[in-house]
Design an enzyme around this catalytic site. Structure first.
Site, PDB file in Angstrom:
ATOM      1  CD  GLU A  26      -2.909   0.838   2.434  1.00  0.00           C
ATOM      2  OE1 GLU A  26      -2.913  -0.034   3.141  1.00  0.00           O
ATOM      3  OE2 GLU A  26      -3.564   1.994   2.566  1.00  0.00           O
ATOM      4  CG  ASN A  71      -7.769   1.904   5.473  1.00  0.00           C
ATOM      5  OD1 ASN A  71      -8.536   1.424   5.239  1.00  0.00           O
ATOM      6  ND2 ASN A  71      -7.322   2.227   6.656  1.00  0.00           N
ATOM      7  CG  ASN A 171      -9.425  -1.339   1.375  1.00  0.00           C
ATOM      8  OD1 ASN A 171      -9.071  -2.363   1.644  1.00  0.00           O
ATOM      9  ND2 ASN A 171      -9.316  -0.292   2.556  1.00  0.00           N
ATOM     10  CD  GLU A 172     -10.194  -2.711   5.802  1.00  0.00           C
ATOM     11  OE1 GLU A 172      -9.997  -1.772   6.455  1.00  0.00           O
ATOM     12  OE2 GLU A 172      -9.187  -3.792   6.384  1.00  0.00           O
ATOM     13  CE1 TYR A 243      -3.245  -6.644   8.609  1.00  0.00           C
ATOM     14  CE2 TYR A 243      -5.476  -5.696   8.699  1.00  0.00           C
ATOM     15  CZ  TYR A 243      -4.292  -5.754   8.025  1.00  0.00           C
ATOM     16  OH  TYR A 243      -3.900  -5.420   6.763  1.00  0.00           O
ATOM     17  CD  GLU A 291      -6.206  -4.873   4.173  1.00  0.00           C
ATOM     18  OE1 GLU A 291      -5.899  -4.650   5.326  1.00  0.00           O
ATOM     19  OE2 GLU A 291      -6.251  -3.986   3.252  1.00  0.00           O
ATOM     20  CD  GLN A 348       0.216  -2.475   3.809  1.00  0.00           C
ATOM     21  OE1 GLN A 348       1.177  -1.772   3.139  1.00  0.00           O
ATOM     22  NE2 GLN A 348      -0.802  -2.173   4.166  1.00  0.00           N
TER      23      GLN A 348
END
Ligand code: AHR
Length: 497
Positions: A26, A71, A171-172, A243, A291, A348
């Site tokens: 990212e 993000n 994304n999200e 996560y 992710e 990442q």
């Protein structure tokens, strides 16, 4: 402590899609600038890409890298990152409150991916933008020439289209922190219309519909159900993000968290199939766990970060030995579900919650989590098998019946190789595993790699790799059974041929 397992060629989960060993870069912190890209560095090539970092990425055999966010993509203008570098704007990057100078953009990243031998999973901005920006970007990257955006690409020095196959629809979008975050209805509609336009531009592409940002989201799993009702026709995958943390410093509970990943995957599979049934569809939606990692070490430090810097150190978790053991288990979990999980990205890849680190003095090193990722990616190719496992169990704060033995098994037909990946979650005792490999007659142990350390908190820093695997595992064959000897709290790979 003893455990038993039975492995058989006929107990197949699935052919493994190598893309489950994907990763993620990212525009965040020092992932791009100072990570993969550092013009002027003695190790950098003519394009400014660090060759030492590229070497480690190649070592991991990363098949696909998600880009450019995260993000960040939800307020990104892709046009800022193409064309002559000296004309590219500095922008306020709102997701991480940094300055983005756009010296790397779509074309540079595609060049880097080519050098790294990896495909790209490109994300479009469905936060502040939508259908138009997405279809234009796709025309720019995938259309051969003779139209406005494809000719713009050619003018920028890229005669041939990049032919990017895999695309994330935002994304999200369920996250309140997301720029342009949406309700499930709002997202579902926008994603559907964007997908429709994108598949008209290039019918060959594959699309990932945004799932939940984690299984803890209050809207999970209704988010998946509602959004898939809209996107089912065009989506090929739904995304999962999670996560794992150890704020309470409870190792036994921490190591059990792959059970949570397992539950999350099963729930998303069920939700996809519920919508399939509702729609009387013949199509199956697969999962992109795009992710996943341990992330918590850096969260406090990051709160003190001064905004509006270029490439500030952010999300620079220093991983411990116990993190590596959990990462090993998360990889078992992805393999166990490889019938439905077709892509996954360790988040990442460089500097930002990453297996590969660089410092400002120009050094590069491997974090603890590099190792289970490396071995599983390199040797976990072929067919995932479903072993029958009998293991003693324990209870922890959040989990009951946690097997001490966590394992995944891969058969590589081409190499005539059987690979047993195995974690011993027991914090004090060696685990002896009697493994019946009845359909692999004549196979013997060729290698037993062990990742172990007396200190669960041991870390790797520049010039000092405390945590790295050794090849002196004690497993052996006896009467056609593999006797796996797994040291206390360890991750192991046993190869047989
Ligand atoms: O990987 C770090 C961040 O975690 C990503 O930008 C976002 O998608 C997730 O919340």
């Amino acid at each position: 402590t003893n455990a038993k397992m039975v492995v058989d060629k006929d107990f197949k989960v699935s052919e493994i899609d190598p893309r489950i060993y994907g990763s993620f870069i990212e525009h965040l912190g020092r992932a791009v600038y100072g990570g993969i890209y550092e013009p002027g560095h003695p190790e950098s090539d003519d394009s400014g890409f660090r060759k030492d970092v590229l070497e480690l990425v190649k070592e991991l055999q990363v098949p696909i890298v998600r880009y450019p966010g995260g993000n960040m993509v939800s307020a990104y203008n892709w046009e800022d990152g193409v064309g002559p570098k000296d004309e590219r704007p500095n922008r306020l990057e709102l997701a991480w409150r940094s300055i983005e100078n756009n010296q790397v953009g779509t074309n540079e990243f595609m060049d880097w991916a080519g050098k790294a031998g990896t495909d790209v999973m490109m994300a479009v901005n469905l936060g502040t933008r939508g259908i138009d920006a997405a279809r234009n970007l796709l025309e720019y990257t995938n259309y051969p020439g003779g139209t406005y955006y494809s000719d713009l690409r050619r003018k920028h020095g890229y005669e041939e289209p990049h032919n990017i196959k895999t695309w994330c629809l935002g994304n999200e979008m369920d996250g309140p922190w997301q720029l342009g975050g949406k309700t499930a209805e709002e997202y579902g509609r926008l994603a559907y219309e964007t997908a429709k336009a994108m598949k008209l531009v290039d019918p060959e592409i594959e699309l990932v519909s945004c799932g939940s940002s984690s299984s803890d989201m209050p809207t999970f799993p209704q988010w998946e159900a509602t959004t898939l009702e809209h996107t089912y026709e065009y989506a090929d995958y739904v995304s999962l993000h999670q996560y794992y943390t150890n704020y309470e410093n409870d190792t036994a509970n921490f190591l059990a968290q792959s059970l949570e990943m397992d539950r999350f995957i099963s729930t998303v599979v069920s939700t996809c199939d519920y919508i399939k049934a509702k729609k009387r569809s013949r199509k199956t939606i697969n999962l992109s766990f795009d992710e996943w990692n341990v992330w918590f070490h850096s969260t406090q430090t990051d709160q003190q970060n001064e905004p509006w810097q270029i490439a500030p150190p952010l999300l620079e978790d220093v991983y411990t030995f116990e993190d590596a053991v959990l990462v090993g288990s998360l990889l078992h979990t992805l393999l166990k579900h490889s019938d439905r999980v077709k892509m996954a990205c360790m988040a990442q890849l460089v500097n930002v919650i990453a297996p590969i680190m660089t410092d400002n003095a120009g050094q590069v090193w491997k974090q603890t989590i590099f190792y289970p990722y490396y071995y599983t990616s390199v040797y976990g190719r072929g067919i995932a098998l479903n072993p029958v496992v009998h293991s003693p169990k324990y209870d922890s704060k959040d989990f009951t019946d946690v097997p001490y033995l966590d394992t995944s098994v891969v058969y590589n037909e081409e190499k005539e190789e059987l690979v047993v990946f195995a974690t011993n979650r027991h914090l004090e005792n060696t685990l002896k595993v009697d493994c019946d490999i009845r359909s692999f007659e004549g196979f013997g142990v060729t290698e037993h790699v062990v990742l172990e350390h007396d200190d669960p908190k041991a870390v790797n820093t520049v010039g000092e790799e405390q945590v790295k695997p050794h090849h002196n595992g004690k497993s052996f064959m006896e009467d056609g059974h593999l006797q796996g000897i797994l040291p206390k709290m360890s991750w192991n790979m046993i190869r047989l041929h």
